[in-house]
Scaffold this motif. Sequence first.
Motif, mmCIF file in Angstrom:
data_model
loop_
_atom_site.group_PDB
_atom_site.id
_atom_site.type_symbol
_atom_site.label_atom_id
_atom_site.label_comp_id
_atom_site.label_asym_id
_atom_site.label_seq_id
_atom_site.Cartn_x
_atom_site.Cartn_y
_atom_site.Cartn_z
ATOM 1 N N MET B 1 -9.891 -35.102 -47.367
ATOM 2 C CA MET B 1 -10.634 -34.427 -48.437
ATOM 3 C C MET B 1 -9.656 -33.934 -49.508
ATOM 4 O O MET B 1 -8.699 -33.243 -49.208
ATOM 5 N N THR B 2 -9.930 -34.303 -50.727
ATOM 6 C CA THR B 2 -9.036 -33.859 -51.802
ATOM 7 C C THR B 2 -9.330 -32.413 -52.157
ATOM 8 O O THR B 2 -10.349 -31.862 -51.766
ATOM 9 N N VAL B 3 -8.437 -31.821 -52.905
ATOM 10 C CA VAL B 3 -8.613 -30.432 -53.320
ATOM 11 C C VAL B 3 -9.874 -30.309 -54.166
ATOM 12 O O VAL B 3 -10.636 -29.358 -54.053
ATOM 13 N N GLU B 4 -10.051 -31.320 -55.023
ATOM 14 C CA GLU B 4 -11.229 -31.285 -55.910
ATOM 15 C C GLU B 4 -12.523 -31.224 -55.113
ATOM 16 O O GLU B 4 -13.406 -30.419 -55.405
ATOM 17 N N THR B 5 -12.610 -32.094 -54.110
ATOM 18 C CA THR B 5 -13.827 -32.108 -53.299
ATOM 19 C C THR B 5 -14.011 -30.772 -52.617
ATOM 20 O O THR B 5 -15.113 -30.225 -52.559
ATOM 21 N N LEU B 6 -12.893 -30.232 -52.132
ATOM 22 C CA LEU B 6 -12.966 -28.937 -51.444
ATOM 23 C C LEU B 6 -13.513 -27.865 -52.381
ATOM 24 O O LEU B 6 -14.397 -27.079 -52.018
ATOM 25 N N ILE B 7 -13.002 -27.877 -53.612
ATOM 26 C CA ILE B 7 -13.468 -26.890 -54.590
ATOM 27 C C ILE B 7 -14.964 -27.066 -54.828
ATOM 28 O O ILE B 7 -15.732 -26.097 -54.845
ATOM 29 N N LEU B 8 -15.350 -28.351 -55.001
ATOM 30 C CA LEU B 8 -16.764 -28.607 -55.294
ATOM 31 C C LEU B 8 -17.653 -28.171 -54.133
ATOM 32 O O LEU B 8 -18.726 -27.608 -54.341
ATOM 33 N N VAL B 9 -17.194 -28.425 -52.913
ATOM 34 C CA VAL B 9 -17.989 -28.034 -51.749
ATOM 35 C C VAL B 9 -18.115 -26.508 -51.691
ATOM 36 O O VAL B 9 -19.207 -25.971 -51.505
ATOM 37 N N CYS B 10 -16.970 -25.843 -51.887
ATOM 38 C CA CYS B 10 -17.006 -24.374 -51.863
ATOM 39 C C CYS B 10 -17.916 -23.834 -52.952
ATOM 40 O O CYS B 10 -18.720 -22.926 -52.725
ATOM 41 N N ALA B 11 -17.798 -24.415 -54.148
ATOM 42 C CA ALA B 11 -18.619 -23.956 -55.273
ATOM 43 C C ALA B 11 -20.098 -24.159 -54.957
ATOM 44 O O ALA B 11 -20.932 -23.283 -55.230
ATOM 45 N N SER B 12 -20.426 -25.325 -54.378
ATOM 46 C CA SER B 12 -21.826 -25.610 -54.058
ATOM 47 C C SER B 12 -22.339 -24.604 -53.039
ATOM 48 O O SER B 12 -23.457 -24.095 -53.155
#
Lengths: 221, 417
Positions: B1-12
């Motif tokens: 999982m990339t950092v971007e995906t992680l951020i998006l998941v957390c944001a969601s």
Amino acid sequence: MRWLLTSLFFKSPFENLQRHADKIKECTHMFKKAINLHMQGKYEEFENIKDEVARLESEADAIKRNIRNHLPRGILMPVDKFQFFQYIREQDKVLDEIEETLFWLSFKHVSIPEGLKDEFVHLVDLVIKPVNLLPELVNQAIVYFRTNYKDHRNRVKSTCRDIRQWEREADFVERELKLKIFNTIKDAFLIFYFIRLTEYIGSIADHAENASDMMRAMIAR
Amino acid sequence: MTVETLILVCASFVGLYMAANIGANDLANAMGTSVGSKAITIRQAVLISMIANALGAVLAGSHVTNTISKGIINPQLLSSQPDKFIIGMFASLLAAGIWVNLATYLGLPVSTTHSIVGALIGFGIISIGASYINWGKVIPIVLSWIISPLAGAIISGTLYTLLERKVLFAEDPYKASLKYSPFFIFLVFVILILSFIFKGLKNLHLNLNLFTALSIAIPVSVIFGIAGRYYMEWRVKKTISSSEEKGYSLIESFFAQLQLLTACYVAFAHGANDVANAVGPWAAIFSAVKTRSVALKVQVPFWMLLIGGIAVGGGLMAFGSNVIKTIGENITDINPVRGFCAEFGAATTILVCSRLGLPISTTHVIVGSVIGIGFARGAGALDLRVIKNICISWLVTLPFTLFLAMFLYKIIIYLIL
């Protein structure tokens, strides 16, 4: 938990007003019974009922105080709060006058002359009629404030009219009775005693009428 | 999982958390008057609000959201640091979510809208400094908090007075309610259609002017108004058998039918107004992550509004049933006629304010509407001390979320950067 919308709704003081009016109806029943016992010369039982009425009066007083003390500023009611307090005052005075009448009779046990008994019974019956309409009046008002229908308002108005008419009739009988007291009794003490008694009984209906006038003012548009 | 995906998941996750909290706290209040008047059951309330709320979010929600709360701060000042912007938005959402959750738990009357506004101001202060905050923009927001309950009160109170004169005091109240009902249904649909045209169709870039919009809205609403009248008459006849006070129970059930419409209207308005509180910052994070820049305005994707709307409904379903029940049991003074007026006034105010871009609180507008009916002598005893509670909630919510957002921002910055 408190929710903004639920905390907006305040317990309606009209429910307690109904309880107060119901107490009065209880008292009128006993009042009638007490008068009968007094006329039969059963003073001991009369005293018991008088004490019972005094107890009911103090209960009703507690309800009245409860209504007054728990209606803080900032409560918006469908009626003028001043008129509402006036109404309770008058309704409470009905009870006070019933109690006063019984106390007057108990201060000195004077038997009512045979020639006046029927008139007194008639007067008592007449003053009880408008008083007994008060619980119904309050109930009708509660219904009207809940629905705001013209029909429901008309019912309140019609009960007010009934109360007024009974009071007028009681007034008439009260005057006739006073005339008769002056014409038949010679003793000054007895005249004072019975005139005062007649006035006490008559004022019961007067306060019921005052209450209904206040109610009429409350539902005025 | 990339950092971007992680951020998006957390944001969601945080966005949905906020959305669910909005549902549990706000939407329950929005449906309160319907349940209180027994026009609809709790189950129906949950179902209606889920659907109508999602529709409101999608059809009339803010598709284009000013990234930082109606321009209180200029996000361009952060254009060189999208990371800070993302963290700030994340911290704001989280702060608002925590506050609303805490308030729901403690039973405090707070506004979800004010929570997010407070959090965003906090983030603005800590990231670019208080002097860069556009305080001029804060004034109309604060004014709208006072004006919107007032507007709800005036619309509802006037409508109630009108109804009392024309319907309740008519010789034949049921006939009168049949006569005037097309007009009320017409009004509801005109405002619904207008808000749909002006907000929902913005993506299509139709750019209709007011005249064109009205020329669509009016004929359609007239048809709905007339058809609605006959439909309701049929429904009422079907549901009512015989009763002692037939004349009045007919009106009650007639207005209960109308309230079914206004309940949807309120839930729709709520969706249009409040879902953006959760979805706006969420969309801003997505846009910043994807474009690596900070935009003045971001397009909120359709799916995000839909999911946000459903999440709000889900929050209501999970936590709101009890709230609705409590509210319904406590506000028995509300009958269908009053409930109809309250909901109509509230929903209209919410949609108009939402159109003007003013962040207002649904709950406060509804409270205002009920008070308006009370002033028209159309309610039992109302405790106006609740206004003090509302003021306290303004005074508590803003500083709390403001400082919490600042605190969370600092922590996250410390942990990550």
